[in-house]
Motif scaffolding. Structure first.
Motif, PDB file in Angstrom:
ATOM      1  N   PHE A 141     -15.816 -18.821   1.455  1.00 37.84           N
ATOM      2  CA  PHE A 141     -14.706 -18.953   0.510  1.00 37.84           C
ATOM      3  C   PHE A 141     -15.162 -19.421  -0.876  1.00 37.84           C
ATOM      4  N   HIS A 142     -16.434 -19.757  -1.026  1.00 36.84           N
ATOM      5  CA  HIS A 142     -16.954 -20.193  -2.318  1.00 36.84           C
ATOM      6  C   HIS A 142     -17.438 -18.957  -3.073  1.00 36.84           C
ATOM      7  N   GLU A 143     -16.660 -18.526  -4.059  1.00 41.92           N
ATOM      8  CA  GLU A 143     -16.935 -17.235  -4.668  1.00 41.92           C
ATOM      9  C   GLU A 143     -17.365 -17.284  -6.132  1.00 41.92           C
ATOM     10  N   VAL A 144     -17.566 -18.463  -6.696  1.00 43.91           N
ATOM     11  CA  VAL A 144     -17.965 -18.517  -8.098  1.00 43.91           C
ATOM     12  C   VAL A 144     -19.303 -17.800  -8.306  1.00 43.91           C
ATOM     13  N   GLY A 145     -20.248 -18.007  -7.385  1.00 45.69           N
ATOM     14  CA  GLY A 145     -21.535 -17.330  -7.490  1.00 45.69           C
ATOM     15  C   GLY A 145     -21.380 -15.819  -7.429  1.00 45.69           C
ATOM     16  N   ALA A 146     -20.500 -15.344  -6.543  1.00 43.49           N
ATOM     17  CA  ALA A 146     -20.258 -13.905  -6.433  1.00 43.49           C
ATOM     18  C   ALA A 146     -19.607 -13.375  -7.705  1.00 43.49           C
ATOM     19  N   GLN A 147     -18.677 -14.142  -8.263  1.00 50.17           N
ATOM     20  CA  GLN A 147     -18.047 -13.728  -9.523  1.00 50.17           C
ATOM     21  C   GLN A 147     -19.072 -13.644 -10.649  1.00 50.17           C
ATOM     22  N   ALA A 148     -19.960 -14.631 -10.708  1.00 53.49           N
ATOM     23  CA  ALA A 148     -20.999 -14.615 -11.740  1.00 53.49           C
ATOM     24  C   ALA A 148     -21.894 -13.390 -11.574  1.00 53.49           C
ATOM     25  N   ALA A 149     -22.241 -13.073 -10.328  1.00 57.96           N
ATOM     26  CA  ALA A 149     -23.064 -11.894 -10.065  1.00 57.96           C
ATOM     27  C   ALA A 149     -22.326 -10.617 -10.467  1.00 57.96           C
TER      28      ALA A 149
END
Length: 306
Positions: A189-197
């Protein structure tokens, strides 16, 4: 990716407009485009490159020696230096400390005014590496240590996510080029890294499909069979049990075609071990590594098109 006129680039880099034009003319360090009214426009990457070159010259290197290494290498080093410089000597350490102090007790108006103002005056990618991701990491650690309320951690996370979504909404939508699907697997559920990618992919001209958090692998496989992307990028922030990982690998290998690459990044991915059969699955160490891998894949695709 944002574009800037030369007067703003001069303010962002500390270089005069004459120096920027001279480096363009003599060395080809930057390659500005011309707007409809013929003004030079520079991308965030070019601003970062100019700042990197200036920083190296401030340390004693000559412009001739830097140019001799090649523009592509300078671009890669500029991107990497934005992330790998120690935070305590980074330009945003004071700002980050101020933002943290505004969280306990939470002073929303001051926090948002300070954060919004800082992000607005620099290239977004610099803000991402220098402010938003470090802030997210620090707040997460404070919550983990029991020093910050989880609701405040959620608040900050959503502030960061809003900035990422806003930046992506200003990027052009590409219908050609490398196609990339970005997702977090089920239970993630931690998606900040995915959003940055996803932002990195979209800002490099990729056709980017961002699916977000908690995406079941079997449903991801169905989606990928419909889209047939060049790259599937998964973000894993928490360690994954071995039996779950084995199941993921089997499903991912089933969905792959010979032309597809699967990249897995995030803190939780660093402990994963790949079986011999999963040769087209790669573990990424950080976002600059993603940038470098994208550059290679895009160059290969371009050569095939020719």
């Amino acid at each position: 990716m944002n574009v800037h006129r030369i007067h703003r680039v001069a303010k962002l880099t500390g270089l005069s407009k004459d120096v920027i034009r001279a480096w363009e003319r003599r060395y080809g360090i930057v390659k500005p485009l011309r707007s409809a009214n013929r003004y030079r426009t520079y991308t965030d990457d070019e601003v970062a490159l100019l700042r990197y070159v200036k920083a190296q010259m401030d340390k004693g290197q000559s412009i001739g020696d830097l140019v001799a290494t090649g523009r592509e290498r300078l671009v890669a080093e500029a991107a990497r230096s934005a992330v790998t410089e120690p935070s305590e000597s980074g330009p945003y350490e004071r700002l980050l400390n101020e933002l943290i102090k505004l969280l306990d007790p939470l002073r929303r108006e001051s926090f948002e005014r300070r954060l919004n103002g800082a992000v607005a005056v620099i290239p977004f990618e610099e803000a991402l590496y220098g402010i938003l991701l470090p802030l997210q990491i620090r707040v997460g650690q404070l919550w983990h240590d029991g020093r910050l309320n989880v609701a405040v951690e959620h608040y900050v996370t959503n502030q960061v996510r809003q900035k990422l979504f806003a930046a992506m909404s200003h990027l052009p939508v590409h219908d050609k080029g490398l196609s990339v699907v970005v997702a977090c697997p089920v239970g993630e559920f931690h998606e900040v890294g995915a959003q940055a990618a996803a932002y990195i992919c979209a800002s490099r001209g990729c056709q980017t499909y961002y699916l977000g958090a908690n995406t079941p692998i079997d449903q991801l496989a169905i989606f990928c069979r419909q889209i047939d992307p060049n790259v599937v990028l998964l973000s894993v922030t928490t360690p994954t049990p071995a039996h779950e990982w084995s199941s993921w690998i089997a499903t991912l290998c089933d969905l792959m075609t010979p032309r597809q690459t699967i990249l897995i990044g995030g803190a939780g991915a660093q402990s994963l071990s790949l079986p011999e059969a999963a040769r087209r699955i790669e573990i990424l160490s950080d976002l600059p590594t993603l940038q470098q891998r994208l550059a290679v894949l895009m160059a290969k695709q371009s050569s095939h098109v020719r």
